[in-house]
Design a protein around this motif. Sequence first.
Motif, PDB file in Angstrom:
ATOM      1  N   GLY A  89       2.024   2.686   0.667  1.00 56.47           N
ATOM      2  CA  GLY A  89       1.294   3.801   0.062  1.00 56.47           C
ATOM      3  C   GLY A  89       2.049   5.102   0.256  1.00 56.47           C
ATOM      4  O   GLY A  89       2.732   5.302   1.267  1.00 56.47           O
ATOM      5  N   SER A 111       2.165  -2.378   9.884  1.00 56.98           N
ATOM      6  CA  SER A 111       1.103  -3.292  10.334  1.00 56.98           C
ATOM      7  C   SER A 111       0.022  -3.414   9.269  1.00 56.98           C
ATOM      8  O   SER A 111      -0.508  -4.517   9.040  1.00 56.98           O
ATOM      9  N   GLN A 142      11.363   0.155   1.499  1.00 60.03           N
ATOM     10  CA  GLN A 142      12.598   0.937   1.654  1.00 60.03           C
ATOM     11  C   GLN A 142      13.111   0.893   3.088  1.00 60.03           C
ATOM     12  O   GLN A 142      14.288   0.766   3.342  1.00 60.03           O
TER      13      GLN A 142
END
Length: 331
Positions: free
Chosen positions: A96, A113, A160
């Motif tokens: 996100g 996590s 990334q």
Amino acid sequence: MVKFGIEFVPKEAYWKTVYYAVQSEKRGFDNLWITDHYNNRNVYVTLAATAIYTKKIIFGPGVTNPYLVNPVMTAQSLASLDEMAPGRVVLGMGAGDKTTLASTGIEAKKQLSAVVDAITIFKAMLDGKSVTYEGKVFQVKGTKFNFKPRGQIPVYIGAQGPKMLATAGKIGDGVLINASHPKDIDYAVGQIKMGVNEAGKNLADIDVTAYTSFSVHKKPEKATKAASPVVAFIVAGSPNVILERHGIDLDKANEIRGALKKGDFGGAFGSVSPDMIEAFSIAGTPDVCIQKITRLLKAGITQFVVGSPIGPNARKSIDLISEQVIPHFKE
Ligand code: F42
């Protein structure tokens, strides 16, 4: 053979994005990814309409995140979509975007996590059994659907960072690497391999996807001009280590960051330099794009995603890609 995907940001009325989706399918794209941010149109509304108007393209959110949408709801949405378009649905899950999440009051903590928890819950829910799971970020207790999902759905992870990339190799069916340059893809593939080895899998089990910023036009200057706004935002949002990897002048990057903060978009976009375009996009004539895609194939990608802006005119660029780029790799 490399797959061609296309990304749309649902920032226009739903029918426009669906129209682009239909055109992409007709023009030979294999995969379609719709981005998920609260400030655009809803990803599942767009995907449901896409399911109705397309026949064979593989599609899914690219990417949703576990903070804005609880993983149980993601499992419900994808299982429902899979009934509308059996076997054509895939999940793209990522950490996100922290900035857009922050404006909704959500502090995205422990993102790695959270992604692992979300995918674990997602897969267990799709098995159709009662799920109890104690993750670091998400816990569920006896969650179960009142319907039988069709089965498992491939999971792609937007990644990334080094750990996220390795995790994608370990638990994903695919990885969406937000990068356009072989240096970044080389790095990513190295990390993915570590995760793959740890899980005892092969790299060939993973759909290694370059999720690029792409802009094609017969006139190269038009292609690069269209890419500049997207590249300005990538430069502003990239950690300095990535800018340094590409030899980007940090002062120039800070100029762009400052201009965007002030809302001086003209100034920011005008400060995008050719080396920034080279590092963070694939922009140019069809021939130049073919050369750059070929370099990414050598670095190990198995899916190439044409992402924003696609070109100065998305509709015309889809045709150009279909006529002059895809055939080079498919025929
Ligand atoms: N974001 C969106 O919000 N919407 C989109 O539509 C979207 C599309 C998209 C497509 C492809 C793609 O690759 C990314 C995309 N993103 C989109 C961005 C995505 O949601 C992520 O913001 C982005 O990929 C950055 O994530 P990352 O892979 O770089 O991972 C971050 C979170 C990171 O810091 N990773 C670290 C790493 O090494 O990989 C690990 C962090 C870590 O270890 N965290 C610890 C933990 O337990 O989780 C906790 C550390 C602590 O104490 O906080």
